[in-house]
Design a protein around this motif. Sequence first.
Motif, PDB file in Angstrom:
ATOM      1  N   ARG A 194      -7.449  -4.828   7.883  1.00 12.90           N
ATOM      2  CA  ARG A 194      -6.349  -3.780   7.190  1.00 12.90           C
ATOM      3  C   ARG A 194      -4.922  -4.773   7.093  1.00 12.90           C
ATOM      4  O   ARG A 194      -4.396  -4.362   5.515  1.00 12.90           O
ATOM      5  CB  ARG A 194      -6.008  -2.965   8.293  1.00 12.90           C
ATOM      6  N   ASP A 195      -4.854  -5.789   7.734  1.00 14.13           N
ATOM      7  CA  ASP A 195      -3.501  -6.710   7.443  1.00 14.13           C
ATOM      8  C   ASP A 195      -3.846  -7.502   6.098  1.00 14.13           C
ATOM      9  O   ASP A 195      -2.842  -7.597   5.244  1.00 14.13           O
ATOM     10  CB  ASP A 195      -3.462  -7.750   8.473  1.00 14.13           C
ATOM     11  N   GLU A 196      -5.144  -7.862   5.916  1.00 11.13           N
ATOM     12  CA  GLU A 196      -5.412  -8.571   4.669  1.00 11.13           C
ATOM     13  C   GLU A 196      -5.233  -7.760   3.519  1.00 11.13           C
ATOM     14  O   GLU A 196      -4.928  -8.058   2.459  1.00 11.13           O
ATOM     15  CB  GLU A 196      -6.716  -9.331   4.727  1.00 11.13           C
ATOM     16  N   VAL A 197      -5.824  -6.588   3.357  1.00 10.34           N
ATOM     17  CA  VAL A 197      -5.494  -5.350   2.464  1.00 10.34           C
ATOM     18  C   VAL A 197      -4.255  -5.136   2.301  1.00 10.34           C
ATOM     19  O   VAL A 197      -3.829  -5.130   1.010  1.00 10.34           O
ATOM     20  CB  VAL A 197      -6.301  -4.174   3.000  1.00 10.34           C
ATOM     21  N   ALA A 198      -3.508  -5.042   3.150  1.00  8.91           N
ATOM     22  CA  ALA A 198      -1.848  -4.725   3.128  1.00  8.91           C
ATOM     23  C   ALA A 198      -1.258  -5.768   2.241  1.00  8.91           C
ATOM     24  O   ALA A 198      -0.517  -5.564   1.419  1.00  8.91           O
ATOM     25  CB  ALA A 198      -1.285  -4.387   4.441  1.00  8.91           C
ATOM     26  N   ARG A 199      -1.608  -7.164   2.787  1.00  4.63           N
ATOM     27  CA  ARG A 199      -1.061  -8.272   1.828  1.00  4.63           C
ATOM     28  C   ARG A 199      -1.284  -8.265   0.383  1.00  4.63           C
ATOM     29  O   ARG A 199      -0.683  -8.458  -0.591  1.00  4.63           O
ATOM     30  CB  ARG A 199      -1.384  -9.584   2.579  1.00  4.63           C
ATOM     31  N   PHE A 200      -2.573  -8.011   0.124  1.00  5.56           N
ATOM     32  CA  PHE A 200      -3.575  -8.020  -1.025  1.00  5.56           C
ATOM     33  C   PHE A 200      -2.519  -6.849  -1.950  1.00  5.56           C
ATOM     34  O   PHE A 200      -2.204  -6.847  -3.014  1.00  5.56           O
ATOM     35  CB  PHE A 200      -4.937  -7.723  -0.847  1.00  5.56           C
ATOM     36  N   ASN A 201      -2.307  -5.589  -1.512  1.00 10.27           N
ATOM     37  CA  ASN A 201      -1.701  -4.510  -1.914  1.00 10.27           C
ATOM     38  C   ASN A 201      -0.430  -4.966  -2.528  1.00 10.27           C
ATOM     39  O   ASN A 201       0.310  -4.628  -3.431  1.00 10.27           O
ATOM     40  CB  ASN A 201      -1.760  -3.292  -1.208  1.00 10.27           C
ATOM     41  N   ASP A 202       0.217  -5.515  -1.425  1.00 10.71           N
ATOM     42  CA  ASP A 202       1.768  -5.922  -1.554  1.00 10.71           C
ATOM     43  C   ASP A 202       1.890  -6.740  -2.948  1.00 10.71           C
ATOM     44  O   ASP A 202       2.697  -6.700  -3.655  1.00 10.71           O
ATOM     45  CB  ASP A 202       2.338  -6.677  -0.547  1.00 10.71           C
ATOM     46  N   ALA A 203       0.817  -7.991  -3.079  1.00 14.23           N
ATOM     47  CA  ALA A 203       0.912  -8.641  -4.008  1.00 14.23           C
ATOM     48  C   ALA A 203       0.456  -7.977  -5.345  1.00 14.23           C
ATOM     49  O   ALA A 203       1.175  -8.331  -6.374  1.00 14.23           O
ATOM     50  CB  ALA A 203      -0.083  -9.744  -3.857  1.00 14.23           C
ATOM     51  N   MET A 204      -0.398  -7.178  -5.338  1.00 14.33           N
ATOM     52  CA  MET A 204      -0.719  -6.200  -6.410  1.00 14.33           C
ATOM     53  C   MET A 204       0.424  -5.413  -6.813  1.00 14.33           C
ATOM     54  O   MET A 204       0.721  -5.057  -8.146  1.00 14.33           O
ATOM     55  CB  MET A 204      -2.039  -5.438  -6.383  1.00 14.33           C
ATOM     56  N   ASN A 205       1.295  -4.809  -5.876  1.00 11.25           N
ATOM     57  CA  ASN A 205       2.398  -4.055  -6.209  1.00 11.25           C
ATOM     58  C   ASN A 205       3.145  -4.795  -7.071  1.00 11.25           C
ATOM     59  O   ASN A 205       4.035  -4.346  -8.042  1.00 11.25           O
ATOM     60  CB  ASN A 205       2.840  -3.618  -4.928  1.00 11.25           C
ATOM     61  N   ALA A 206       3.478  -6.096  -6.635  1.00 11.81           N
ATOM     62  CA  ALA A 206       4.689  -7.077  -7.072  1.00 11.81           C
ATOM     63  C   ALA A 206       4.012  -7.355  -8.568  1.00 11.81           C
ATOM     64  O   ALA A 206       4.903  -7.302  -9.431  1.00 11.81           O
ATOM     65  CB  ALA A 206       4.759  -8.339  -6.436  1.00 11.81           C
ATOM     66  N   ALA A 207       2.789  -7.377  -8.917  1.00 14.17           N
ATOM     67  CA  ALA A 207       2.354  -7.492 -10.311  1.00 14.17           C
ATOM     68  C   ALA A 207       1.948  -6.469 -10.682  1.00 14.17           C
ATOM     69  O   ALA A 207       1.384  -6.497 -12.149  1.00 14.17           O
ATOM     70  CB  ALA A 207       0.867  -8.563 -10.054  1.00 14.17           C
TER      71      ALA A 207
END
Length: 529
Positions: free
Chosen positions: A508-521
């Motif tokens: 879940r933590d890794e997915v959250a970081r991944f989603n944050d990066a995708m949101n930024a992009a």
Amino acid sequence: MDRKTLSIMGRKIEDRTILSRNDGVAAFPTITTLCESPTRAGILWAGTDDGNLKVTRDGETWKSVVENIPGVPKGTYVSRVLASAFDPATAYVAFDGHRSDDFNIYLFKTTDFGESWKAIAKGIQKNQGTLHIIREHPRNRDLLFAGGEFGLYCSFDRGEDWQELKNNLPRVPVDDIAIHPRENDLIVATHGRSVWILDSIYSLEQMNAKTADSALQAFDVRPATMWRMARTRDFESHDLFIGPNPPHGAIIDFWTKAKPDLKDVKISILDPAGKAIASIKPSTLEAGVNRVSWNMRVDRLAPPTPQEEAAAARLAAAGGEPPVTGGPLVDPGDYTVEISVASNKVSKKFRVEEDPRITWFSSADRAKRRDAINQLADMTKQAAGLRKTFTAADSSLTSLQNSWKRPDAPKVPDNIQQMAESLKKTLDDMRPLFSGRNFFEPPSPEERKAELSKPEPEFVLPPLMQRVSALIQALETFAAAPSESQLQQIALAKTAITDAGRNIDKLRDEVARFNDAMNAAKVPFVSVP
């Protein structure tokens, strides 16, 4: 009549010139049916193939009563005589005239030792063959069955009216009928279609005018036995043949006057404390008598996966014992079925019994096994929740990466693709915990090449759900307290689920970081429940 004085083919033959005087005995008049009264000793009824019907009340003196039966041609074959199990003066008799080209239905009843007879064939079509057998239910004197050349008939009013009993029974001659006194099964011997059994006929035994007029009625439920059957399919494979068997568990029959809407129907099983533990969802119901069965298991704690449903379908198609569905087996005891149709509700108590061959299983050992199964049931819910989270993340990431490969897809930054590959690797590392190989589908060429490149096969533990299910099955199929080895396996499975929960938290933590990066992009992100 002295048989030795009779001529053979028109000639008197002396004993010194004949090898076998009694040749042709089958053509000589014989007794075709004999019945002793179950209620009083000494009362016997006998019918012959040349139309004689006699009764004795003392076992010595016989009286002919066939002259008192109206409308039966002289010499008509007596196919069956039946003495009632409820009244010594009552008997039933059927005649078969087809040998004389007479296909009428001859069925009669007496209540005075044959002094007078009443025809009781209303409802059975005339000239539809002949009757071979009549049988009375051992507990309900009003319920009669008759078998003839064109099928099976039943009467709920001692023969006043008859109706054909069909269901899935083919139109075939019925030569004999038996009613199992303990199981209450109707057993029908046919000519050309083997033996047919209608299991648990409490609905027929208890059917009456009051029941037929009620909106909803439940019938008695036969005790359900937890039979322990050996499995030989693993050894015999397709060579194994098993004919249709009665439903495994409790057979539940109920009456609905009108065809119910399935959305208004609720069927629940209550444990001895009155707690609902299982539900039955019929696929179809009709007006009249309906039948469902309960497999003596609580409701499944986690819904089946498509792969499990496919495996169950394969087992069902193969015949024999049905696939295991539902949660763990219950313990022997008293249970209740509760049936609701719209605003009407009825219930019936019944008993679940242990296999009578199991005599060594103490209450203390049974309680230990139940405690272990309950622990595993809780672990099933935990493992199912973890699998659901893993599956959602895996399918979302796969769909996302596939969408990036489309020709019209926008350019995805390299760092996002690298993070997606890293997340994919995390999921692949966790995959053995939640999904196993489907042995009914061949591996892909890449998977086969990877397997062959290894010096020896890797040992991989079964997925968590399979480990827990296997432990439950091992406990249920053996009548004893859990062994030390089984307790150790339960502890190991519990630890594995706890560790898997930590890994899911990290996911879940890794997915959250991944989603944050995708949101930024400004790239659509992956949702995880």
